[in-house]
Design a protein around this motif. Structure first.
Motif, short mmCIF file in Angstrom:
data_model
loop_
_atom_site.label_atom_id
_atom_site.label_comp_id
_atom_site.label_asym_id
_atom_site.label_seq_id
_atom_site.Cartn_x
_atom_site.Cartn_y
_atom_site.Cartn_z
N GLN C 1 0.84 -1.21 0.00
CA GLN C 1 0.00 0.00 0.00
C GLN C 1 0.87 1.25 0.00
OE1 GLN C 1 0.03 -2.40 2.41
NE2 GLN C 1 -2.01 -2.77 3.24
N ASP C 2 0.29 2.27 -0.50
CA ASP C 2 0.98 3.56 -0.54
C ASP C 2 0.30 4.52 0.42
OD1 ASP C 2 2.48 2.45 -2.49
OD2 ASP C 2 1.24 3.23 -4.11
N LEU C 3 1.12 5.42 0.88
CA LEU C 3 0.59 6.41 1.81
C LEU C 3 1.04 7.78 1.33
CD1 LEU C 3 -0.68 6.92 4.69
CD2 LEU C 3 1.67 6.92 5.53
N SER C 4 0.12 8.73 1.38
CA SER C 4 0.61 10.08 1.12
C SER C 4 0.09 11.02 2.19
CB SER C 4 0.22 10.55 -0.28
OG SER C 4 -1.15 10.80 -0.33
N VAL C 5 0.98 11.88 2.61
CA VAL C 5 0.69 12.73 3.76
C VAL C 5 0.89 14.19 3.36
CG1 VAL C 5 1.34 13.25 6.14
CG2 VAL C 5 1.57 10.91 5.26
N GLY C 6 -0.07 14.99 3.73
CA GLY C 6 0.06 16.43 3.46
C GLY C 6 0.62 17.15 4.67
N LEU C 7 1.81 17.73 4.51
CA LEU C 7 2.45 18.43 5.62
C LEU C 7 2.31 19.93 5.43
CD1 LEU C 7 5.71 16.31 5.81
CD2 LEU C 7 3.61 16.04 7.13
N LYS C 8 2.42 20.65 6.54
CA LYS C 8 2.19 22.08 6.38
C LYS C 8 3.47 22.85 6.03
CE LYS C 8 2.51 24.33 10.87
NZ LYS C 8 2.94 23.39 11.91
N ALA C 222 -8.55 20.59 1.66
CA ALA C 222 -9.22 20.19 0.43
C ALA C 222 -8.57 18.95 -0.16
CB ALA C 222 -9.20 21.34 -0.56
N SER C 223 -7.25 18.88 -0.07
CA SER C 223 -6.56 17.71 -0.62
C SER C 223 -6.99 16.44 0.11
CB SER C 223 -5.05 17.87 -0.47
OG SER C 223 -4.62 18.97 -1.16
N LEU C 224 -7.17 16.57 1.41
CA LEU C 224 -7.62 15.40 2.17
C LEU C 224 -9.03 15.03 1.74
CD1 LEU C 224 -7.08 13.42 4.57
CD2 LEU C 224 -8.37 15.03 5.97
N LEU C 225 -9.87 16.04 1.71
CA LEU C 225 -11.27 15.79 1.37
C LEU C 225 -11.39 15.23 -0.04
CD1 LEU C 225 -13.10 18.90 2.88
CD2 LEU C 225 -12.64 16.68 3.91
N ALA C 226 -10.54 15.73 -0.93
CA ALA C 226 -10.61 15.26 -2.31
C ALA C 226 -9.90 13.92 -2.48
CB ALA C 226 -9.99 16.31 -3.24
N GLY C 227 -9.28 13.43 -1.45
CA GLY C 227 -8.62 12.13 -1.53
C GLY C 227 -7.23 12.17 -2.13
N ASP C 228 -6.67 13.35 -2.31
CA ASP C 228 -5.32 13.44 -2.86
C ASP C 228 -4.28 12.91 -1.87
OD1 ASP C 228 -6.44 14.61 -4.96
OD2 ASP C 228 -5.65 16.62 -4.61
N VAL C 229 -4.53 13.17 -0.60
CA VAL C 229 -3.62 12.66 0.41
C VAL C 229 -4.44 11.87 1.43
CG1 VAL C 229 -1.93 14.51 0.18
CG2 VAL C 229 -3.80 14.76 1.78
N PHE D 154 -15.16 23.09 -7.78
CA PHE D 154 -14.69 21.95 -8.56
C PHE D 154 -13.98 20.90 -7.73
CE2 PHE D 154 -15.19 25.29 -11.68
CZ PHE D 154 -16.00 24.64 -12.59
N ALA D 155 -13.38 21.32 -6.65
CA ALA D 155 -12.65 20.32 -5.86
C ALA D 155 -13.50 19.82 -4.71
CB ALA D 155 -11.36 20.91 -5.34
N VAL D 156 -14.13 20.72 -3.99
CA VAL D 156 -14.82 20.29 -2.78
C VAL D 156 -16.24 19.81 -3.08
CG1 VAL D 156 -15.60 21.00 -0.51
CG2 VAL D 156 -13.44 21.85 -1.40
N LEU D 157 -17.01 20.64 -3.76
CA LEU D 157 -18.40 20.25 -4.00
C LEU D 157 -18.51 19.16 -5.06
CD1 LEU D 157 -20.28 23.67 -3.84
CD2 LEU D 157 -20.09 21.86 -2.12
N LEU D 158 -17.89 19.37 -6.20
CA LEU D 158 -18.04 18.40 -7.28
C LEU D 158 -16.98 17.30 -7.22
CD1 LEU D 158 -18.79 20.93 -10.16
CD2 LEU D 158 -20.41 19.53 -8.88
N GLY D 159 -15.85 17.63 -6.66
CA GLY D 159 -14.80 16.63 -6.54
C GLY D 159 -14.21 16.20 -7.87
N TRP D 160 -14.31 17.04 -8.89
CA TRP D 160 -13.79 16.64 -10.20
C TRP D 160 -12.29 16.79 -10.31
CZ3 TRP D 160 -17.78 19.71 -13.65
CH2 TRP D 160 -19.04 19.09 -13.51
N LEU D 161 -11.79 17.82 -9.67
CA LEU D 161 -10.37 18.14 -9.87
C LEU D 161 -9.70 18.29 -8.51
CD1 LEU D 161 -10.87 20.79 -12.66
CD2 LEU D 161 -9.76 18.59 -12.94
N PRO D 162 -8.41 18.04 -8.48
CA PRO D 162 -7.71 18.21 -7.21
C PRO D 162 -7.67 19.68 -6.77
CG PRO D 162 -6.18 17.72 -8.98
CD PRO D 162 -7.55 17.56 -9.55
N ALA D 163 -7.56 19.86 -5.48
CA ALA D 163 -7.69 21.20 -4.93
C ALA D 163 -6.41 21.99 -5.00
CB ALA D 163 -8.15 21.13 -3.49
#
Ligand code: ATP
Ligand code: ATP
Ligand code: MG
Ligand code: MG
Ligand code: NI
Lengths: 330, 333, 513, 325, 310
Positions: C1-8, C222-229, D154-163
């Protein structure tokens, strides 16, 4: 045989913020093949708009609101843009007043000429260039090959105007409308261009409408003259007729107000008042407020009537004597 | 009328030079060979204008008429030579004298629109200078302006209008009124009627004629239209590429032009023809003043040009009483 | 598995000895390991050293692990440790050097491959704690000899050509013993680590780990919420409800960072930015300082501004950490505060500027405003002057403020840290009172601190520290506000034990059971 | 042309020199970097050592002298924070910013010019008015606010693109670029739009105004009188003329795009130079700040130069020297 | 024929003099003929009035910390205060500022900053520009060199650095904006003044021996105003936006006296958490202001640009 151009009751209007400006109002004209017509009138009298109306180039907020323009029997107003496009540049060409502005400053002369050729003729660029070169030679431009490579700003005013004429000639049109093409030029250059135009028309039998504010300039060139005032033709006839015997008081005034070297140092005859605004035209005869002969009879606008053969005048009190007898100032 | 001319133009030249900036000089050091460009807009002109006369000045576009006119009006300084007002050099005067002399020579401009400040009312345009210079008091300005407007044939009620509310002819009158308001005795008219329609042009020309008599004015009347100049002038000077080529009494000059260029100009005066006329013209374009032809500037276009014309500058010589011309042909005759 | 972490924030170098900065330390301690380490509550634990003891006041003996290999396969020995310590002063261009943590060491010898003797000039009870920030480098990978002799100030022998920090961008150089190996670093974008399969303490959980610096709060969330990290550190606390609402897991812990007010208390100098009716510096009066403390509603700040992610503080370190005494939080008592002001002769209040950073601590600028509000209630007019941290620190050190808000994290996890820097009298040569531009000074406190620093016995040291702290706080030499709570948010499949030192240690991120 | 080069070069040198002096002195005034950099527990000796190592113990004029001397030798100094040459650090970040700026430029020109010409040809049509209305929005919403909304939608509500952040990058012509991979592209879209919106509105408005103006010119009427098709009139006669002012603006704006990237990069956590600048200001990393600004000026100067060259290709009239009295 | 010259005086209501009114009136009439622009103007006037009278109409003084309570922090629109019971129609920020009041005061600051910097920048720019154009030559090229230099640096960079140096403060923001903007005005004024300078009416004034100062400021300057107004309408919107951006980036006005930009920036942190009102409402106010100015500016541009006038 039909006339080359017949205009019936042309109406061209501009819708402006302050109201409708009837730049051309009920204008009728006709022109034979090979004929040269001088269209004369003061600034704002509607000469250019007439020219643009014939070519269908009246820009918004203006439009041709009525009348018919028959070119070789075909109605250009009814035919619309499509019919127009086929004729523009091919059978009817136009030359504009300001030689500095008519050529696109960022395109080379060859581009501007070749595109004109190719707009109407399916020829190669090479053939088109050859034709462009010929045209330049005809208007008296030396070393045309180099000139083709140049940009407009490298030309003097007179040369630019000649290039514009050359472009008009590319398709050997039946009709050329020349809208004050020499106004911006010096007298010596003006004479040059006049002589070239004269020669070209004589050679090719092209009909010419020469628009100008200066009666004297066209008097030696045109077969017939039409004088415009406030969007109307107020007098029309042969050049000789009009110059020697102007019938409309305005025409007469125009001729008299040009200094002719006869009355050195004295006062000139002048037309009082000034050209009316198109938005606030007087009722009846439009010239009445400036006219010494005006009276109650001028209230309804007089029609353009044939007073003598080939001579139409829009006036209820036309002068009937030749000019010379009445010339001395009172 | 005194013997000293009102204006004496004494071998005046005006050159416009484009100097090289640092970058260009650096480039030259690297061998770019960029040259300074100089226009001899006016080249050694001598001309006296006597009190009360109208001196016409004609020539083609760019020949230096306006430049000369502006120097006469004190708007620019000659590069060489002097311009004397009533025998005095303006640059040698005291400040107050110079100001007065400046006011005595006024100018009426070509473009009736651009010569009027569009943001000022007519009463300010006309009244400002007299008030500033104390010609009239603050209180009397209004009446003074109305008076002058009437003189030039404008309704005094127009004083509160702005220039854009006038027609071309009326604007020209405002321009004249402005000049008259400082009580000049010399007026330079630079193409003052060129922008007007023929019918209006006649009105303004008439006004000039009338004012000349009324105020005993002297005019330098500049125009490219020989017909107009001839109508109003006593004498006419003809310029070509910065040089004076012919000078003479108006009628005389038109009837018998001496210089080939004048000849050509006279031939091209538009006249009413009842017959078709065969136009023929001097060939060739007006040469560039940046790079004028050698010798007689007119030689490339002159039908009579010969070897000498190419090499030697003809001097302005008296060819008949009161008639000066600069042409080598006169020497041969 | 891979892990990605968003640091400040992003590490400034891969060289663990380049920059003494928590951002660097937390990242690099995944690749490199120190001898000792601190657990989640900052208690000292063995790592590469299995045990240590002070054999006398100035001598320490460390037993090292013998089952450890570096990422390049070479075994870990005492020689590597000596190499590591020797290199510290030899690092060039370091903006903040690690010499601080090893300057007390005068000699270092390897008894055998896995036993190390260190000697200090003075007794240093904190030596095992200090070296937590000095992870061990591979002498071999860096081109050091097999038998290095230690000397202070970078005069060791047998070091070979010491690679400088930029060289660590090469994975061949950046060789440690940690659970993850250094793969690649795309500055500003990502730092990639890979599992070290032969790790001595079992196989690490993640095949690859990507650390991404996302310095802005919003995008990090947002990155967390969007699943980027998969996990982020320090989500803004106001976003925590939303993060939880979207099904993410949030963990938090009290940190070792105290947010405090400092006051200008130098009786000799004229106080800047303060105007009182009598023209004197009111802050010199302990009653005024007490009034300030009593006027602050710490509960309200913790609740309203920090969203519950803060704890009102009565001390300089949250109890029960080492050196704390369990002192009560000052009550919120504006009435009493007004009385005190009146007693001190300031019934009409005074005007004072409150300096604060605006991008350094959690909601720092908000807290400063809230304090201004509260002081306004007792008649003290406060002009808040908030600015970016760099300016703030410079101006603070130049003694530009009469009153300021700042924070202190005790890296060592014990009371000596804030006492030495914030409370002890200004004495930069001795490294005391270095962050005490207010010039609070009490010789009794100073004496206790100095004594504590030379006492190896933990119990005795603790009571000395407690005593010093109590005196300082009784005099309101410094006013504690609250302890920051550190928050981590992560995908529900993960678990992380929240840490007092605020570190995000990749090795501690585990799949949830 | 050579004059031109010399003139431009002279100006550039002047700009860069002015920038260097101002910034150097300016950053010096902000604060002492040591206060930010060093561990607050450090002793005086360590502070002094660090100060000396960074050369901050010398008087300002000496520091400046050293800086100028080194700068003339192509060395703008080492970053206080990263210990590496400041230029290297910036060059690390440069491709990201340049990529962003160029994509934004392409977007803004590619969409802005056609839309503006369209609106200019039919100023009173619904489409024309809509375009103009839209451009007012793009023009007036502050950049960061647009970015915020883009993320929110686009990122939070729709989730189409990274933030935020930069996605996967690949090597392209020696630079790391992200537009070649799907992941990279998806990260690039929002910031690029954000950065492009403002300029696009500007270009729309400019193109529209110029189209309207050029349309009234005699040469356009003459072109039509020659019988050319409407398409040719628009695509050749009008477009070429309006490109002249548009190119000028693009030149000016590309520079400011690089600068405005600061905002976009902050909002989208894009690892470019802009963010580096903000970080460096916060850390008082003077060499990086100075190098950044000098480099930016250099970029802008270069862009202006390129634009001038394009300009002279488009407009044959320039190069004519005007006369002075 | 002696009265030939005077017989052509048109009656006062003659054909040319359609309406006798000053340029200002004419301008107003033409301006009013576009309803959208009028809406923009009304909106702007409304906004300006709110800003000017904010202290009188705002329910709370959001800059007076004694009036705030963090207990009221982060309330939703429509909720009421715990202490005073006042209703927060647009909610509160985390400090307990009533957003309605904060927006009014924020507008005040934003407009104040923009207007003052505009005024100063225009004054400086105009004087410099007119001087350069009128005297020409070396003075001109020297001034224009500086202007070019200034304009080649992006505004935001200059402002950012400047404010990083100067620190926060309304005065400092104004200073930064003036420094950033004067060059635009100088360039605009100069380029139109150069054109006007060549027109005959200036020569006419010179031949009337009027002083240079008088010609420069009474004759030349008023005629350079139209392009100046056009640039100013664009620039004022830009100034507001720039101030907002600077505040967003953490330099700018002091945080206890937030401008619209700072309000938005503060709210930005709460956007994701659902407290949209802290940032959205000031954002809307800002956007409305800028749009209103731009609508007005667009119309002004159209009216003042004679070339587009039919
Ligand atoms: N685009 C337009 N909008 C409104 N009115 C127009 C427009 N174009 C022309 N006109 C009006 O139409 C009338 C006739 O104009 P036109 O250009 O034909 O005059 P003209 O006789 O060619 O004058 P000139 O000798 O000055 O060229 C003028 O009074 C003018 O006001
Ligand atoms: N300020 C100036 N700078 C440079 N060259 C000038 C300047 N003013 C005039 N010239 C040049 O001087 C020459 C004479 O110009 P001038 O305006 O006097 O001619 P003109 O005879 O009045 O022409 P026109 O009939 O066109 O008004 C022209 O070639 C012109 O280009
Ligand atoms: Mg016309
Ligand atoms: Mg002239
Ligand atoms: Ni004429």
């Amino acid at each position: 045989m039909t006339k080359l151009l017949e205009i019936h009751d042309l109406q061209t209007q501009f819708h402006t913020r302050d109201g409708i400006a009837k730049a051309v109002d009920g204008l009728s004209l006709s022109l034979d093949r090979g004929e040269i017509l001088g269209l004369v009138g003061e600034s704002g009298s509607g000469k250019s708009v007439t020219g643009f109306s014939i070519l269908g180039l009246v820009d918004p907020p203006g439009r041709v609101a009525g009348g018919r323009i028959l070119f070789d029997g075909e109605d250009l107003v009814a035919g619309g843009e499509k019919a127009m496009k086929k004729l523009r540049g091919k059978r009817i060409a136009m030359i504009f007043q300001d030689p500095m502005m008519t050529l696109n400053p960022v395109l080379r002369i060859d581009t501007q000429m070749v595109e004109t050729v190719q707009a109407h003729a399916d020829v190669s660029r090479k053939a088109a260039l050859a034709r462009a070169r010929d045209a330049l030679v005809r208007v008296g431009i030396s070393s045309p090959d180099e000139r083709l490579q140049a940009y407009p700003h490298q030309f003097s005013g007179g040369m630019r105007q000649r290039v514009a004429i050359a472009i008009a000639l590319l398709h050997e049109p039946d009709l050329i409308i020349a809208d004050e093409p020499t106004t911006a030029l010096d007298v010596t250059i003006q004479a040059q261009i006049l002589s070239e135009m004269q020669a070209l028309c004589a050679q090719s039998g092209t009909a010419l409408i020469w628009i100008t504010h200066d009666l004297a300039v066209v008097s030696g060139l045109a077969d017939r003259l039409a004088v415009m005032y406030a969007g109307r033709i107020i007098e029309e006839g042969t050049t000789a007729g009009i110059i020697s015997k102007p019938m409309h008081p305005y025409t007469k005034g125009l001729i008299e107000s040009v200094p002719q070297g006869k009355e050195h140092g004295t006062l000139l005859r002048q037309i009082k008042g000034m050209t009316p605004s198109l938005l606030k035209l007087p009722e009846g005869c439009k010239f009445a407020p400036r006219c010494p002969r005006a009276d109650a009879a001028c209230k309804p606008e007089p029609p353009l009537e044939e007073r003598e053969t080939g001579r139409r005048v829009r006036c209820v009190h036309p002068h009937t004597e030749p000019l010379a007898e009445e010339a001395a100032p009172t | 009328m005194t013997d000293t001319p009102v204006i004496e133009i004494d071998d005046v030249s005006k050159r416009f030079t484009r100097h090289l900036d640092i970058a260009e000089r650096t480039a030259n050091r690297l061998g770019a060979g960029i040259k300074e460009q100089t226009v001899h807009a006016v080249d050694g002109v001598r001309l006296n204008i006597r009190g009360g006369e109208v001196m016409g000045l004609v020539g083609e576009s760019g020949c230096g008429k306006s430049t000369l006119g502006r120097m006469v009006a004190g708007l620019s300084e000659p590069s060489d030579g002097r311009i004397l007002y009533r025998g005095q050099d303006r640059s040698a005067m005291s400040r107050a004298e110079a100001r007065n002399a400046a006011l005595k020579v006024q100018m009426v401009f070509q473009d009736p629109m651009s010569s009027l400040n569009p943001r000022l009312r007519v009463r300010d345009i006309v009244g400002e200078a007299p008030q500033v210079h104390g010609i009239v008091g603050r209180r009397e300005v209004a009446a003074y302006v109305e008076d002058i407007l009437e003189q030039v044939g404008l309704d005094p009620s127009t004083a509160k209008r702005y220039p854009h509310q006038f027609s071309g002819g009326q604007r020209a009158r405002v321009g004249i009124a402005r000049a008259l308001a400082v009580k000049p005795d010399f007026i330079v008219c630079d193409e003052s009627v060129a922008a007007l329609d023929v019918s209006i042009q006649a009105q303004v020309l008439n006004l000039f004629v009338r004012l000349r008599e009324e105020f005993e004015l002297t005019y330098l009347f500049i125009s490219h239209d020989l017909g107009v100049v001839e109508h109003i002038s006593d004498r006419i000077a003809v310029m070509y590429l910065g040089r004076l080529v012919e000078l003479g009494a108006a009628e005389d000059l038109l009837k018998q032009p001496n210089h080939p260029y004048t000849e050509a100009l006279v031939a091209e005066i538009p006249t009413f023809e009842t017959e078709k006329r065969i136009y023929s013209a001097i060939k060739g374009e007006i040469p560039s003043p940046l790079n004028p032809p050698s010798g007689c500037h007119f030689h490339p276009r002159c039908p009579h040009a010969h070897e000498r014309c190419r090499k030697e500058v003809p001097v302005l010589k008296e060819v008949a009483p009161g008639r000066l011309s600069a042409c080598h042909l006169n020497d041969e005759a | 598995q891979d892990l990605s972490v968003g640091l400040k924030s992003e590490a400034t170098s891969i060289d663990p000895q380049y920059h003494s900065l928590s951002t660097n330390n937390q990242v690099l301690q995944t690749i490199f390991e120190p001898l000792t380490s601190q657990n989640a509550v900052q208690e000292l634990e063995p790592l590469l050293a299995t045990s240590w003891e002070a054999t006398d006041d100035t001598t320490w003996r460390f037993e090292l692990r013998d089952d450890v290999t570096f990422h390049d396969g070479t075994p870990f020995t005492a020689n590597d440790v000596i190499y590591t310590f020797c290199r510290v002063p030899m690092v060039q261009n370091s903006p903040s050097s690690f010499t601080l943590y090893m300057s007390s060491i005068t000699s270092m010898t390897a008894e055998d491959d896995h036993t190390l003797i260190m000697e200090t000039a003075e007794p240093n009870p904190l030596l095992p704690t200090d070296i937590v920030v000095l992870p061990i480098l591979s002498a071999k990978a860096l081109g050091g000899g097999d038998d290095i002799t230690f000397a202070p100030n970078g005069e060791c022998e047998g070091m070979g050509d010491v690679p400088q920090s930029p060289a660590f961008n090469d994975p061949e150089i950046a060789v440690g013993t940690g659970p993850y190996t250094f793969e690649s670093w795309n500055r500003g974008n990502s730092l990639t680590l890979a599992r070290y399969d032969d790790y001595w303490d079992g196989t690490p959980d993640w095949e690859t780990v990507t650390l991404r610096p996302i310095t802005s709060d919003g995008p990090r969330v947002a990155s967390l919420l969007a699943g980027d990290v998969d996990m982020i550190e320090n989500p803004p606390i106001q976003d925590v409800p939303r993060i939880e609402g979207e099904g993410f897991k949030v963990v938090s812990s009290l940190s070792n960072r105290i947010i405090y007010l400092h006051m200008f208390q130098d009786p000799e100098a004229e106080a800047p930015g303060i105007s009182s009716p009598n023209g004197e510096n009111p802050l010199l009066d302990p009653r005024v300082r007490e009034a300030i403390s009593l006027s602050i509603n710490r509960e309200a700040i913790a609740e309203r501004i920090m969203g519950g992610y803060a704890e009102p503080a009565g001390e300089l370190l949250p109890p029960p950490m080492f050196g704390t005494s369990g002192r009560d939080v000052d009550p919120y008592d504006p009435e009493r505060a007004k009385e005190l002001l009146a007693e001190a002769g300031y019934e009409d209040g005074f005007t004072v500027t409150l300096g604060a950073p605006n991008d350094r601590y959690i909601n720092d600028e908000q807290i400063a405003q809230a304090i201004a509000q509260m002081l306004a209630q007792i008649g003290v007019t406060v002009n808040v002057d908030a600015m970016t941290a760099s300016q703030f620190f410079s101006r603070r050190n130049n003694q530009d403020f009469p009153l300021w808000l700042a924070g202190w994290g005790a890296a060592s996890g014990e009371m000596s840290s804030p006492l030495r820097s914030l409370v002890a009298s200004w004495n930069p040569e001795a490294g005391l009172g270095t962050t005490n531009p207010g010039r609070y000074s009490n010789s009794e406190v100073d004496g206790l601190i100095v004594e504590a620093m030379a006492t190896l016995d933990d119990a005795e040291r603790e009571s000395l520290l407690q005593e010093a702290e109590t005196i300082a706080l009784d005099e309101y030499g410094i006013i504690p506000l609250h302890y920051e709570v550190t928050v981590w948010a992560m995908a529900p499949e993960l678990s992380y034990e929240p840490r007092r030192d605020q570190y995000t240690l990749v090795s501690e991120i585990k799949p949830a059971e | 042309m050579i004059v031109y080069l010399i003139r431009r070069f002279g100006q550039s040198v002047l700009s860069i020199a002015a920038m260097a002096v101002l910034v150097f002195l300016g950053v010096y005034a902000i604060g002492n970097p040591i206060d930010v950099l060093i561990n607050p527990e450090a002793t005086q000796a360590e502070i002094a050592a660090t100060t000396a190592r960074l050369g901050l113990d010398r008087p300002l004029y000496e520091q400046f002298g050293i800086f100028v001397w080194n700068a003339l030798h192509g060395d703008l100094g080492n970053s206080f924070v990263y210990g590496r040459p400041a230029v290297d650090i910036i060059l690390d970040r440069l491709p990201a910013t340049m990529e962003l700026a160029f994509v934004a430029l392409i977007l803004s020109v590619g969409l802005g010019v056609p839309l503006g010409v369209w609106a200019g040809l039919r100023p009173d049509s619904i489409a024309g008015r809509t375009i103009m209305g839209g451009s007012i929005l793009g023009f007036s919403l502050p950049n960061f606010w647009q970015g915020m909304l883009l993320i929110l939608i686009f990122a939070v509500l729709l989730g189409w693109l990274p933030a935020g952040g930069r996605g996967e990058t690949t090597e392209f012509l020696g630079m790391r670029v992200s537009f070649l991979t799907l992941d990279g592209l998806s990260h690039l879209i929002l910031p690029a739009i954000n950065l492009a919106l403002f300029k696009m509105s500007l270009i729309i408005r400019l193109a529209r105004a110029n189209t309207r103006e050029v349309c009234l010119q005699d040469y356009v009427k003459f072109a039509r009188a020659k019988g050319l098709s409407g398409r040719r009139v628009v695509l050749v006669h009008i477009l070429k003329n309006i490109m002249i002012p548009v190119v000028t603006i693009i030149g000016l704006e590309l520079g400011s795009m690089v600068a405005f990237a600061i905002v976009t990069e902050t909002v989208f956590a894009w690892p470019g130079m802009g963010k580096l600048l903000i970080d460096s200001i916060n850390l008082l990393d003077r060499p990086v700040i100075v190098a950044y600004l000098m480099l930016t000026v250099l970029i802008i100067v270069t862009i202006n130069f390129v634009v001038d060259v394009i300009y002279s290709l488009l407009d044959p009239r320039i190069g004519l020297s005007e006369m002075k009295g | 024929m002696t009265d030939a010259a005077t017989d052509d005086i048109p009656a006062p209501d003659g054909p040319v003099a359609v309406k006798i009114d000053s340029p200002a009136k004419r301008f107003a009439r033409e301006f009013a003929s576009d309803p959208i622009a009028v809406v923009g103007l009304i909106l702007f006037v409304l906004i300006a009035l709110i800003a000017i009278f904010a202290p009188l109409i705002a329910p709370q003084d959001p800059y007076d910390l004694a009036q705030l309570s963090i207990m009221d922090g982060g309330l939703q629109p429509g909720e009421s205060s715990f202490g005073t019971g006042m209703t927060f129609w647009l909610g509160t920020d985390t400090q307990g500022r009533d957003m309605v009041s904060a927006i009014m005061y924020g507008l005040r600051i934003s407009l104040f900053v923009a207007a003052v910097s505009l005024g100063l920048a225009i004054t400086i720019g105009t004087v410099i520009g007119v001087t350069a154009a009128y005297f020409g030559g070396k003075i001109d090229s020297f001034i224009m060199r500086i202007v070019d230099l200034q304009l080649s640096f992006p505004a935001i960079l200059i402002a950012l650095i400047l404010l990083a140096l100067l620190g926060r403060g309304v005065d400092k923001v104004i200073l930064a904006l003036v420094i950033v903007q004067w060059a635009y005005y100088a360039r605009t004024v100069r380029s139109s003044a150069i054109v006007e300078r060549r027109k005959d009416y200036i020569d006419a004034a010179r031949s009337l021996a009027l002083s240079d100062r008088r010609i420069m400021f009474r004759h030349l300057l008023p005629n350079c105003v139209p392009p100046l107004i056009v640039v100013a309408t664009v620039q004022i919107a830009q100034a507001i936006a720039l101030e907002a951006t600077l505040s967003f980036l953490g330099v700018g006005v002091p945080i206890t006296e937030p401008s619209l930009g700072l309000l938005i920036a503060n709210g930005y942190d709460y956007l994701l958490s659902g407290r949209y009102w802290i940032s959205i409402f000031p954002g809307i106010a800002l956007v409305l202001t800028i749009i209103a100015i731009n609508l007005v500016g667009d119309r002004v541009r159209d009216v003042l640009n004679p070339r587009l006038d039919t």
